[in-house]
Design a protein around this motif. Sequence first.
Motif, mmCIF file in Angstrom:
data_model
loop_
_atom_site.group_PDB
_atom_site.id
_atom_site.type_symbol
_atom_site.label_atom_id
_atom_site.label_comp_id
_atom_site.label_asym_id
_atom_site.label_seq_id
_atom_site.Cartn_x
_atom_site.Cartn_y
_atom_site.Cartn_z
ATOM 1 N N LEU A 347 0.841 -1.377 -0.192
ATOM 2 C CA LEU A 347 -0.033 -0.044 -0.051
ATOM 3 C C LEU A 347 0.889 1.368 0.059
ATOM 4 O O LEU A 347 1.741 1.374 1.043
ATOM 5 N N ASP A 348 0.754 2.084 -0.902
ATOM 6 C CA ASP A 348 1.431 3.384 -0.914
ATOM 7 C C ASP A 348 0.320 4.421 -0.442
ATOM 8 O O ASP A 348 0.069 5.334 -1.306
ATOM 9 N N PHE A 349 0.489 4.637 0.794
ATOM 10 C CA PHE A 349 -0.308 5.582 1.496
ATOM 11 C C PHE A 349 0.032 6.960 0.972
ATOM 12 O O PHE A 349 -0.897 7.895 0.605
ATOM 13 N N GLU A 350 1.454 7.305 1.063
ATOM 14 C CA GLU A 350 1.874 8.514 0.826
ATOM 15 C C GLU A 350 1.501 9.024 -0.418
ATOM 16 O O GLU A 350 1.145 10.319 -0.719
ATOM 17 N N TRP A 351 1.440 8.128 -1.586
ATOM 18 C CA TRP A 351 0.976 8.859 -2.886
ATOM 19 C C TRP A 351 -0.487 9.040 -2.760
ATOM 20 O O TRP A 351 -1.150 9.859 -3.381
ATOM 21 N N GLN A 352 -1.271 8.113 -2.397
ATOM 22 C CA GLN A 352 -2.620 8.190 -2.004
ATOM 23 C C GLN A 352 -3.068 9.460 -1.419
ATOM 24 O O GLN A 352 -3.914 10.368 -1.750
ATOM 25 N N ASN A 353 -2.230 9.858 -0.238
ATOM 26 C CA ASN A 353 -2.749 10.988 0.521
ATOM 27 C C ASN A 353 -2.555 12.307 -0.343
ATOM 28 O O ASN A 353 -3.102 13.411 -0.306
ATOM 29 N N LYS A 407 6.638 3.314 4.543
ATOM 30 C CA LYS A 407 6.384 4.590 3.848
ATOM 31 C C LYS A 407 7.102 4.663 2.523
ATOM 32 O O LYS A 407 8.086 3.894 2.396
ATOM 33 N N THR A 408 6.711 5.653 1.749
ATOM 34 C CA THR A 408 7.355 5.787 0.351
ATOM 35 C C THR A 408 7.496 7.238 0.562
ATOM 36 O O THR A 408 7.175 8.125 1.028
ATOM 37 N N ASP A 409 8.153 7.790 -0.726
ATOM 38 C CA ASP A 409 8.402 9.143 -0.990
ATOM 39 C C ASP A 409 7.012 9.779 -1.637
ATOM 40 O O ASP A 409 7.545 11.048 -1.999
ATOM 41 N N GLY A 410 6.084 9.020 -1.777
ATOM 42 C CA GLY A 410 4.676 9.659 -2.397
ATOM 43 C C GLY A 410 4.906 9.925 -4.181
ATOM 44 O O GLY A 410 4.046 10.515 -4.567
ATOM 45 N N SER A 411 6.035 9.609 -4.628
ATOM 46 C CA SER A 411 6.405 9.768 -6.031
ATOM 47 C C SER A 411 5.298 8.759 -6.883
ATOM 48 O O SER A 411 5.244 8.995 -8.162
ATOM 49 N N ALA A 416 10.928 -0.258 -3.983
ATOM 50 C CA ALA A 416 11.772 -0.853 -2.806
ATOM 51 C C ALA A 416 10.694 -1.568 -1.726
ATOM 52 O O ALA A 416 10.978 -2.742 -1.185
ATOM 53 N N ASN A 417 9.433 -0.968 -1.682
ATOM 54 C CA ASN A 417 8.429 -1.645 -0.731
ATOM 55 C C ASN A 417 8.026 -3.048 -1.381
ATOM 56 O O ASN A 417 7.774 -3.851 -0.842
ATOM 57 N N LEU A 418 7.635 -2.934 -2.527
ATOM 58 C CA LEU A 418 7.176 -3.998 -3.362
ATOM 59 C C LEU A 418 8.311 -5.032 -3.375
ATOM 60 O O LEU A 418 7.770 -6.293 -3.412
#
Length: 617
Positions: A347-353, A407-411, A416-418
Amino acid sequence: MTFSKAGFALALMVSIAGAAGISSAARADAERHGASLFGDLKYGPDFKHFDYVNPQAPKGGTLRYAALGTFDSLNAFIVKGEQAAALTLVYDTLLEPSLDEPGAEYGLVAESLSYPDDFSSVTFTLRKEARFQDGKPITLEDVIWSFETLKKLHPFYAAYYRNIEKAEKVGADKVRFVFSVKGNRELPQITGQLPVLPKHYWTGKDAKGRPRDISQTTLEAPIGSGPYRIAQVVPGRSIVYERVKDYWAKDLPAKVGTNNFDRLRFDYYGDPTVAFQAFKADQVDFRIESSAKSWATGYDFPAIRDGRVKREQIRTHNPSGMQGFAFNLRRDVFKDERVREAFDWALDFEWQNKNIFSGQYARTDSYFANSELASNGVPQGLELDMLKPFEKDLPPALFTTPYSNPKTDGSGNNRANLRHAAELLDAAGWKIVNGQRVKDGKQLSVEFLLADPQFERIVAPYKQSLDKLGIKTALRTVDTAQYQNRVDNRDFDIIVSSFPQSLSPGNEQREFWGCEAATRVGSRNVIGICDPVVEKLIDRVIFAKSRAELVAATHALDRVLLWRHYVVPQWYSPFTRVAYWARLAHPKAMPDYAIGFPDIWWYDASGKAAGKAPQTP
């Protein structure tokens, strides 16, 4: 926001009962006008009204509200059927909660209560003036029958009142509830939350001479003792409540300034988008906005610009609880913690937010987020003492590493998370074969079951990440009746579920995470958790002897639930976003622990929209 089944009552009221230390101001067994789980009561026995109400609030007007889906029953106390919105307005309880004190309740149907210092029972003294809407007095027999009947009828009451052994008469006006355990400090107050039903009505006959059956659905308007009665019903389409003008409790301190609308109308809509359009077209008066996107982009219309519609973010101080993608542990694929954790990393929350929520949310990192009950850091002190006996059964990292969500950088590049998610799936035996995640010749496939189409735009980018991992992912949106039926019968893989919490958690934790609830149809343990460690920690919460012990026990329970990865945590905001036509008003000083809607709001004839009053049917 729109509501289905019991959603209206659940969303507008916060249960503030729990295990924390009932007021020491009175000696054990002394008669008292209320009880607090945090120490002394704010309001004395001679208080006139709650501070957060407007005691001069005008009575009148019609409030129109949107409900989602449909309904086919006016029986609020069974699992069967789709019950109409807001049926709790018809009924009174023994005690009434205060909205500006955590864990405080005051006498309503019960004039007073008392209990021994070992919390082995509670005794309520009924008010002589308490009446049902047909004029008949509320009796001890009604209270006892209500307790015994509800405990048999509904899994919620069966779990909530599990430790109440029996109810018995004590003299002419007192009823005693005897507990099967000692030391459970919340039991006196959660007993006070019992809705009192008219035994004579439910054991009598209907207008056609047929015996009533409280275990079955019905469209006959029931009799209660509350501030509203059902005035009009169009099955599946609308329900209208009218204020009981000779309501027996209207002048009690706990009710002054409340229940101000003459009529409450709930119209049902099949789609939340249509419900929002109805609000903008002045067919609905009030809206709780659950969509960050709508709040950011959907409120630019003429009535907003000229002040006929108001928008507010009301700050509340309750725990935000947990909302997340909840796994059904009854499915073999989700029995492995590594699989569940892999879904979290995807789940890429930072991108979604950033791209969907306009940056309005924080990621939920606790089942008790936004409160002192949320665990943090690593376990220490009393919390560590509680967890140590289970060390061999818990992940080692729980004791050495603070829990945090990936966490991700939102890009949008969460490679890396995957990669880490793929490593977890590999370790669990799910290997990539021809681009598919396979184990024992079977592909890993999941279905997200949804009731709200708005969630499709949230699940869609999540699905893309899961597809990259070789997981076959499907989205299925169904109507509310089908959704509720499938959830109640555990026919799902993953759903969006929420677990609301109070500042004083207690017995309800069994309903959320307990083994008995895991096997019961219709319980709130939708995940299917049955963990001996969780069972023990639930008891530590329920039987805490002090506030400090309660906080430590809650931290321990929270930490175990997080590290078990039972859900993929989603997001929260400490604000309730509301929009309403200016014909509505609320007190300037709002209570700390609820928005008080519709209880403490009123119709404002001087409001900018008052010239276009809604039609009364």
